[in-house]
Motif scaffolding. Structure first.
Motif, PDB file in Angstrom:
ATOM      1  N   LYS A 260       0.883  -1.088   0.068  1.00 27.59           N
ATOM      2  CA  LYS A 260       0.058  -0.014   0.062  1.00 27.59           C
ATOM      3  C   LYS A 260       0.953   1.180   0.254  1.00 27.59           C
ATOM      4  N   GLY A 261       0.243   2.419  -0.240  1.00 28.17           N
ATOM      5  CA  GLY A 261       0.988   3.750  -0.223  1.00 28.17           C
ATOM      6  C   GLY A 261       2.284   3.589  -1.101  1.00 28.17           C
ATOM      7  N   TRP A 262       3.283   4.070  -0.614  1.00 23.54           N
ATOM      8  CA  TRP A 262       4.465   4.444  -1.760  1.00 23.54           C
ATOM      9  C   TRP A 262       4.776   3.003  -2.575  1.00 23.54           C
ATOM     10  N   GLY A 263       4.896   2.178  -1.500  1.00 24.72           N
ATOM     11  CA  GLY A 263       5.296   0.745  -1.933  1.00 24.72           C
ATOM     12  C   GLY A 263       4.581   0.342  -3.090  1.00 24.72           C
ATOM     13  N   GLY A 264       3.294   0.386  -3.094  1.00 22.85           N
ATOM     14  CA  GLY A 264       2.303   0.204  -4.106  1.00 22.85           C
ATOM     15  C   GLY A 264       2.406   0.881  -5.214  1.00 22.85           C
ATOM     16  N   PHE A 265       3.102   1.882  -5.273  1.00 27.08           N
ATOM     17  CA  PHE A 265       3.400   2.565  -6.433  1.00 27.08           C
ATOM     18  C   PHE A 265       4.666   2.380  -6.933  1.00 27.08           C
ATOM     19  N   LEU A 266       5.583   2.233  -5.848  1.00 27.07           N
ATOM     20  CA  LEU A 266       6.934   2.287  -6.372  1.00 27.07           C
ATOM     21  C   LEU A 266       7.369   0.838  -7.118  1.00 27.07           C
ATOM     22  N   VAL A 267       6.813  -0.266  -6.474  1.00 26.22           N
ATOM     23  CA  VAL A 267       7.086  -1.553  -7.107  1.00 26.22           C
ATOM     24  C   VAL A 267       6.683  -1.925  -8.412  1.00 26.22           C
ATOM     25  N   PRO A 268       5.463  -1.425  -8.788  1.00 24.77           N
ATOM     26  CA  PRO A 268       5.039  -1.607 -10.180  1.00 24.77           C
ATOM     27  C   PRO A 268       5.997  -0.748 -10.953  1.00 24.77           C
ATOM     28  N   PHE A 269       6.229   0.555 -10.436  1.00 32.20           N
ATOM     29  CA  PHE A 269       6.969   1.471 -11.440  1.00 32.20           C
ATOM     30  C   PHE A 269       8.386   0.769 -11.724  1.00 32.20           C
ATOM     31  N   PHE A 270       9.214   0.234 -10.701  1.00 31.39           N
ATOM     32  CA  PHE A 270      10.404  -0.568 -10.679  1.00 31.39           C
ATOM     33  C   PHE A 270      10.225  -1.489 -12.027  1.00 31.39           C
ATOM     34  N   PHE A 271       9.141  -2.296 -11.996  1.00 32.96           N
ATOM     35  CA  PHE A 271       8.945  -3.398 -12.784  1.00 32.96           C
ATOM     36  C   PHE A 271       8.686  -2.756 -14.556  1.00 32.96           C
ATOM     37  N   THR A 272       7.965  -1.607 -14.278  1.00 36.40           N
ATOM     38  CA  THR A 272       7.536  -0.998 -15.671  1.00 36.40           C
ATOM     39  C   THR A 272       8.815  -0.501 -16.208  1.00 36.40           C
ATOM     40  N   VAL A 273       9.623   0.214 -15.615  1.00 33.35           N
ATOM     41  CA  VAL A 273      10.903   0.911 -15.853  1.00 33.35           C
ATOM     42  C   VAL A 273      11.851  -0.281 -16.319  1.00 33.35           C
ATOM     43  N   LEU A 274      11.738  -1.384 -15.806  1.00 31.61           N
ATOM     44  CA  LEU A 274      12.839  -2.502 -15.883  1.00 31.61           C
ATOM     45  C   LEU A 274      12.509  -3.109 -17.198  1.00 31.61           C
ATOM     46  N   LEU A 275      11.311  -3.427 -17.144  1.00 35.58           N
ATOM     47  CA  LEU A 275      10.744  -4.104 -18.654  1.00 35.58           C
ATOM     48  C   LEU A 275      10.563  -3.392 -19.853  1.00 35.58           C
ATOM     49  N   ILE A 276      10.523  -1.888 -19.418  1.00 30.83           N
ATOM     50  CA  ILE A 276      10.649  -1.066 -20.995  1.00 30.83           C
ATOM     51  C   ILE A 276      12.081  -1.154 -21.423  1.00 30.83           C
ATOM     52  N   MET A 277      13.028  -0.960 -20.422  1.00 29.23           N
ATOM     53  CA  MET A 277      14.074  -1.114 -20.808  1.00 29.23           C
ATOM     54  C   MET A 277      14.742  -2.468 -21.265  1.00 29.23           C
ATOM     55  N   ALA A 278      14.052  -3.531 -20.882  1.00 28.59           N
ATOM     56  CA  ALA A 278      14.498  -4.849 -21.304  1.00 28.59           C
ATOM     57  C   ALA A 278      13.752  -4.944 -22.709  1.00 28.59           C
ATOM     58  N   PHE A 279      12.693  -4.298 -22.776  1.00 27.22           N
ATOM     59  CA  PHE A 279      12.095  -4.679 -24.090  1.00 27.22           C
ATOM     60  C   PHE A 279      12.325  -3.782 -25.226  1.00 27.22           C
ATOM     61  N   ILE A 280      13.490  -3.131 -24.942  1.00 28.35           N
ATOM     62  CA  ILE A 280      14.055  -2.001 -25.905  1.00 28.35           C
ATOM     63  C   ILE A 280      14.601  -2.892 -27.192  1.00 28.35           C
ATOM     64  N   PRO A 281      15.425  -3.856 -27.113  1.00 29.96           N
ATOM     65  CA  PRO A 281      15.569  -4.589 -28.270  1.00 29.96           C
ATOM     66  C   PRO A 281      14.407  -5.150 -28.993  1.00 29.96           C
ATOM     67  N   TYR A 282      13.434  -5.272 -28.512  1.00 28.97           N
ATOM     68  CA  TYR A 282      12.312  -5.894 -29.187  1.00 28.97           C
ATOM     69  C   TYR A 282      11.823  -4.649 -30.030  1.00 28.97           C
ATOM     70  N   LEU A 283      11.566  -3.529 -29.338  1.00 31.16           N
ATOM     71  CA  LEU A 283      11.022  -2.639 -30.322  1.00 31.16           C
ATOM     72  C   LEU A 283      11.887  -2.087 -31.257  1.00 31.16           C
ATOM     73  N   GLY A 284      13.272  -2.117 -30.942  1.00 34.31           N
ATOM     74  CA  GLY A 284      14.195  -1.829 -32.043  1.00 34.31           C
ATOM     75  C   GLY A 284      14.112  -2.777 -33.133  1.00 34.31           C
TER      76      GLY A 284
END
Lengths: 375, 572, 370
Positions: B308-332
């Motif tokens: 809940k609270g910050w954690g509930g926001f930060l953890v999905p944020f972490f995954f979103t950023v990580l996966l966006i980064m990791a999916f860069i080659p697929y996009l490219g």
């Protein structure tokens, strides 16, 4: 009873198969052709495709063609390794000196080109140093003329505030810092030759200083020579060093906006071609080489930013055709025989100090690259 | 109340002195398995090792090894490779640990999707994967173009060229190896162990550091070893981003040039060096793990906390950023596969299907070969891998330890080194034909490379089939193989299939070993990627890469459906 | 430290584990939560430990509400069913870990760990890993780890269930002794009624998320106020009955399928009311000369010789089995199956239990043995 049947079937098969060998022996050429070549797919595939049509028309043979694409040194190494039992029929492209080496090792088969075709090709081209474009002993022959010049991205140059590139020294413009693409000489024999041109043009010490300045403008060395035009086309780099005209033209045909210049004394290769000794499809191989010398064969090159090996043809095409675009792209040149070609590249000298140049490049340029970039 | 206590007993009995009466009398039947491994794993390794110590005349010499260790260039490459490997281990560990910990211990928005996508970055077609990064993050990539065109940046930012680029690309590619292994071993920590820590006052990071992490080490060490060896053996990524003083890059460059025999020999020495290193690390890891066998099959998983609270926001944020980064080659890769003449714009301006048309009409053999070789490789994997798993779980053969070690070794062996070893070992003609001239060597090397996945998956399925079920079948008169087909197989087919699919998915991505072995006519899609790339046809490479990604993604989807969450075991 | 639970409710996905628990645990008391699996006893313990948060009601340590206090700040020691020794730490490190977190000087830690190991009789095993210890030894290390921090409360979650019968008895006695010595408030969770009776100061019998009886071992055994307790603790002969009349002083005459009996009740009953009679086998006499309030006849159906007692299952006329124990069976002749016997028991051992859900209990309880 069953034994009888088997016997009959066996006899029948024997007769059929022997008949088939008799008939199969009839066509003039074999129905397969394997190339080993450093020449780009862009050229090779087109040449093979045209040859297939030609073979079909002339001998009614449908030839199964394939090509193994490797760097010149790898091709050479493999042919040596095969030692007379080759897995390919033709070696095409690279340094003529390597072909001489192979001929000396009895790893090439003598060409059976007609006198007429052979005589069309001058023995050499260029001054002050003439460049052989066919083997006097008849083991190899040049296929096309191909300058190694500079490719640049005009849009990017404009953004960087750099004028269009014309000479070697234009590469040293400080505004190009980090925007030059080049490949190390040990990874590409054509790059190697272009460094040799600089060495022979400027003399050993001055040339290395020049190369150091070039390296200072280079962000990083490309993995392979083919990356140089690609990165320029893409905009990752602004200027590329030692790029054959057809590769640059290939980018244009792919829709990219690049320009090309072949400065004075740039390295020119004739992309030698030879039949490998012991080739399984030796007749087809000979036929292919002959085909490349004919007008139809030469056309393959002329339509792709390369130049005919003989003064007999000049690059011409209908207005707007790829041939005409190629002429425009390479600065209006239609044949290397129209006016004297400048050449200073001494193949013998280059072969003599091949390793030394690589080694010096590694020590003076690659290992000090970070330091050079800071200058 | 405590989950799966029944499984606890099973494990103990397997590791105990239980012997399969069937395999006692027909142990010879598994002899072909040993021959297979000897011929296709041990012989090539020994051959290449011998090559490193013999000169062209076949005389024993230490000069190549000596010149390796006296050449400052190679020593520096060695140091760089080690440092890079360690750096990648550190970065992947941080990402891997965070992602595994979050997935195991918390409930948060989008968790299901994130846990599903986290393994995806492992599918990265060779060469074009890193090219994909350059398309997006390069000097003229999407990000820099946007920065310069819309945000007034004068010079592009250097994201990818140089060491940091290698680190970035490999971290984003390899972190799932750590995540998967940690999910497996951290997920098996009994809740009470952490609760006991809390009861004596150990909370938060302290608890993670003292209890959770040390208890996860068995899986972690395996993951870290694989990451290290992978980063150590990768030559394409560094070369593309302009880094060459690394051992793997040097090995590749030296091997593919045939002219200078000295350099070629150095390539072999480097190959041997990489193999030795993986063997040494494997031994160390095994020693270490032997001391720390915390494995229990009976555990009650730690209760997941809802964030809940910050954690509930930060953890999905972490995954979103990580996966966006990791999916860069697929996009490219995707943009490059469909975009025409894409240069200096954030995204391609024109789109075309031309590259796909070209690869499908001009070089359908790449695709046909890939599926044929990989299909055959999977069949070999099953034929060889299932019996190995059976031997490991159901017999008390003395050679089990060796077998297990070999299977793990294959996992850690750099593909390049294996490719070199195959060339050296199988170009000697036997009955007038050398294996390197027969196409069967392609599926063979693929099968060997991917065998461990089939073995692991079958192994873990066999572990949960209580052998009393088989004993019961035997008690009513079923013979050895009948027991397997009627009782065991129906219970473990899912595991076998999952492993086989995983072997398939990773086979189609394989390039390191096959690139050195493929001759004209045998090219697979990955070899095709190199061929097109070499000839400057980046877009066709990308189109092939796109197909690989799609096939890999589909395989992963099916694997996920079949195996549920237990994917970690593949790499362990 | 006193512990109190006021109306504590705990819900999990789909079911309510605790439906309003009220408890007062006295300082220094060994309090046992007893019940079958799934009754909520471990949940209660974990709420006290702070591993779960209550969904209703309050938990108090002394008079302070600690509902949301994290485990680490509750100053409790806990021993888990599987001991939960950290496998990557030695015995010494396991015990010393909590002290280290308290930033205690090294020498002090060593002294404390050594003392506590001494106390549980494991001196010399400091440097072993848990995997190298026997179950009993692991159990003691877990106990030492829980006690070394001088907790206010000791929580024991089925600590003996993974031990062999002999070791269990020994450790049981040791735990009791240690607890008495330290005078530490202890909550003990078990499903083993014998263990509960031996150890506890007081016992709460739990069933389906509720406490159904609370008391000292003697009162629970001798005066169960519901059939579940009567059946769960020890063995009882349970028979359905209805009240015929009251005899005053809590005594009633009831009618069963076998005949009418006289017994005593914990709570007042009215004629016609349904109840269950509970008679422990050890209070039943066979062929006794003595004139008892209740007697009837039956046939020996089955005899089991248990060493310290000889138990007969006797088939009564109504087809109901009745258990009777012969104490001191040394030298006794075991009666043959089919022998007709007279059964008798006193009025004060015949308990009349009335619980609202007799019907439901009988299904599982009558004739059963826990």
């Amino acid at each position: 009873m069953s034994r009888k049947i088997i016997g009959l079937v066996f006899c029948f098969l024997l007769v059929v198969s022997s008949l088939m060998t008799v008939f199969a022996a009839q066509p003039a050429i074999e129905n397969e052709l394997v190339l080993i070549t450093p020449v780009s797919k862009f050229i090779v595939d087109a040449a093979l495709e045209k040859f297939k049509g030609y073979a079909q028309e002339r001998w009614g043979v449908s030839v199964k063609v394939s090509a193994s694409h490797d760097g010149t040194p790898t091709c050479y190494g493999k042919i040596v390794e095969w030692n007379g039992r080759p897995q390919a029929d033709i070696f095409w492209g690279g340094e003529s000196a390597l072909f001489d080496e192979l001929a000396k090792k009895n790893l090439l088969e003598k060409l059976q080109l007609s006198e007429e075709l052979m005589s069309l090709i001058p023995a050499e081209i260029g001054e002050p140093k003439p460049l052989p474009i066919k083997d006097p002993n008849g083991y190899w022959v040049g296929s096309t003329l191909e300058p190694y010049g500079l490719i640049y991205n005009p849009k990017l140059l404009k953004r960087l505030g750099v004028d269009e590139i014309k000479t070697w020294d234009d590469l040293l413009n400080p505004k190009l810092k980090g925007w030059v693409a080049q490949c190390t000489p040990d990874r590409s024999s054509s790059s190697h030759a272009s460094y040799e041109v600089i060495l022979q043009l400027l003399g050993w010490e001055k040339a290395w200083e020049w190369t150091e300045k070039l390296a200072a403008n280079t962000a990083n060395f490309s993995a392979r020579s083919r990356d140089v035009p690609s990165t320029v086309a893409k905009g990752e780099a602004a200027v590329g060093f030692a790029v054959p005209s057809y590769m640059a033209f290939e980018e244009v045909l792919a829709g990219y906006e690049v320009k090309y210049v072949a400065p004075d004394y740039c390295f020119i290769t004739c992309e030698p071609i030879a039949v490998i000794a012991g080739a399984k499809n030796s007749r087809t191989a000979q036929a292919f080489i002959e085909f490349l010398q004919m007008e139809e064969g030469q056309r393959v090159f002329m339509e792709r930013g390369l130049f005919p090996i003989t003064p007999r043809y000049r690059v011409f095409g209908a207005p707007g055709s790829t041939a005409e675009r190629a002429v425009e792209f390479t600065g209006g040149v239609r044949s290397f025989f129209d006016k004297p070609t400048k050449n200073i590249y001494d193949s013998e000298l280059a072969q003599e100090r091949y390793s030394e140049v690589n080694e010096t490049f590694r020590k003076r340029i690659v290992e000090r690259h970070n330091e050079l970039k800071k200058k | 109340m405590k989950a799966s206590t029944a499984r606890a007993g099973i494990d103990k009995r397997f590791s105990g002195n239980w012997e399969n009466p069937i395999l006692r009398w027909n142990g010879w039947r598994v002899l072909p398995i040993y021959i297979f491994l000897a011929v296709f794993v041990i012989v090539p390794i020994i051959k290449i090792a011998l090559d490193a110590f013999t000169d062209t005349q076949g005389i024993l010499t230490f000069k190549y090894v000596k010149s390796f260790f006296t050449d400052p260039f190679y020593l520096r490459a060695l140091r760089n490779s080690m440092l890079l490997g360690l750096a990648v281990v550190v970065t992947t560990s941080i990402l891997g640990f965070c992602s595994a910990y979050f997935l195991l211990r918390y409930e948060f928005a989008g968790k299901k999707l994130f846990s599903y996508l986290t393994i995806f970055p492992i599918i990265m077609p060779p060469l074009v994967g890193v090219m994909g990064f350059i398309f997006i993050l390069g000097r003229a990539g999407t990000v820099n173009t946007i920065l310069m065109d819309y945000f007034g940046f004068l010079r592009p930012l250097n994201f990818v060229y140089g060491w940091h680029g290698v680190l970035l690309v490999e971290t984003l590619h390899l972190f799932p190896l750590i995540t998967m292994n940690l999910l497996d071993s951290m997920g098996k920590i009994d809740a009470s162990l952490e609760e006991a820590a809390e009861s004596v006052g150990s909370v938060g990071l302290r608890k993670i550091k003292d209890i959770t992490f040390p208890l996860s080490t068995p899986g972690y060490v395996t993951g870290a070893l694989l990451v290290f060896m992978w980063a150590f053996a990768d030559f394409a990524t560094p070369l593309v981003v302009g880094v060459q003083d690394l051992l793997a890059a040097q090995a590749y460059l030296n091997i593919v040039q045939f002219v200078d025999r000295r350099l070629f020999q150095m390539g072999i020495v480097i190959g041997v060096f990489m193999i030795s290193l993986s063997i040494i690390f494997l031994i160390i890891a095994r020693r270490y793990l032997a001391l720390k066998d915390y494995a229990t099959l009976s555990y009650s998983p730690v209760e997941k906390k809802t964030l809940k609270g910050w954690g509930g926001f930060l953890v999905p944020f972490f995954f979103t950023v990580l996966l966006i980064m990791a999916f860069i080659p697929y996009l490219g890769v995707t943009l490059a596969a469909f975009g025409k003449a894409w240069a200096m714009t954030p995204f391609p301006v024109q789109y075309t299907l031309g590259y796909f048309t070209r690869i499908i009409t001009e070089t359908p053999k790449y695709i046909i070969n890939t599926f044929m070789y990989c299909g055959l490789a999977v069949i070999i994997c099953i034929t060889v891998g299932v019996p190995i798993a059976w031997i490991l779980t159901r017999t008390k053969m003395k050679s089990r330890g060796l077998l297990d070690a070999l299977v793990t070794l294959i996992l850690a062996l750099p593909g390049t080194a294996l490719g070199i070893a195959y060339i050296r070992a199988f170009n000697m003609p036997i009955f007038g034909i050398s294996l390197t001239t027969l196409w069967i060597i392609m599926p063979l090397v693929l099968a060997v490379r991917r065998l461990p996945y089939t073995v692991r998956s079958t192994h873990s399925s066999l572990l949960v089939v209580h052998e009393s079920l088989e004993e019961a079948a035997r008690s009513v008169g079923a013979s050895g193989w009948r027991v397997f087909y009627n009782i065991t197989l129906p219970l473990i087919w899912k595991g076998i299939l999952t492993g086989a699919l995983f072997s398939f998915m990773t086979s189609i991505q394989e390039s390191a070993a096959t690139i050195l072995l493929a001759i004209p006519g045998w090219e697979t899609m990955t070899v095709g990627i190199f061929t097109f790339y070499t000839s400057g046809s980046m877009n066709e490479s990308a189109a092939l890469g796109f197909i690989l990604i799609v096939v890999g993604g589909l395989s992963l989807y099916v694997i996920n459906k079949l195996s549920g969450k237990k994917m970690g075991g593949f790499f362990g | 430290m006193r512990i109190a639970l006021h109306n504590v409710v705990k819900r999990f996905k789909g079911f309510t584990a605790l439906k309003g628990i009220n408890l007062e645990i006295k300082d220094g008391e060994l309090f046992t939560l007893l019940g079958p699996s799934g009754c909520g006893k471990t949940t209660t313990l974990r709420l006290i430990a702070g591993f779960y948060q209550t969904d209703g009601g309050d938990i108090l340590f002394d008079d302070k509400i600690i509902n949301h206090l994290p485990t680490a700040q509750r100053n409790i020691g806990i021993v888990f069913q599987n001991y939960a020794l950290w496998p990557h730490m030695t015995v010494y490190e396991n015990i010393a870990y909590g002290l280290k977190l308290k930033k205690m000087p090294g020498t002090e830690i060593k002294r404390k760990v050594d003392t506590s190991l001494d106390k549980v009789g494991l001196s010399g095993l400091q440097h072993r890993y848990p995997g190298q210890l026997s179950g009993g030894q692991q159990q003691r290390v877990a106990l030492a780890r829980a006690l070394v921090l001088n907790p206010d409360v000791l929580l024991l979650d089925e600590p003996l269930s993974n031990l062999d019968a002999k070791v269990r008895m020994k450790v049981r006695a040791e735990i009791r002794q240690l607890q008495q010595e330290l005078k530490i408030t202890t909550v003990y969770v078990t499903h083993d009624q014998e263990e509960a009776l031996t150890l506890s100061d007081r016992i709460a019998v739990m069933r389906e998320g509720r406490i159904i009886q609370l008391g000292d071992p003697k009162s629970l055994y001798e005066r169960p106020n519901n059939t579940f307790t009567a059946n769960f603790i020890g063995t009882n002969n349970l028979l359905e009955a209805h009240v015929l009349k009251g005899n005053g002083d809590g005594k009633y005459t009831v009618q069963t399928a076998i005949g009418s009996f006289m017994g005593i009740a914990n709570q007042p009953l009215s004629p016609g009311q349904k109840c269950t009679i509970a008679v422990r086998p050890e209070n039943v006499q066979i062929n006794s000369e003595r004139q008892e309030a209740n007697s009837f006849t039956g046939k020996i159906h089955f005899a089991s010789y248990l060493g310290n007692i000889l138990r007969y299952d006797i088939m009564t006329s109504a087809g109901i089995l009745f258990k009777a124990d012969i104490k001191y069976p040394w030298g006794c002749e075991v009666m043959a199956v089919g022998t007709e016997v007279k059964i008798s028991f006193a009025e004060f051992v015949c308990l009349l239990i009335n619980d609202r859900c007799t019907e439901e209990h009988n299904l599982t309880a009558v004739g059963g043995e826990s």
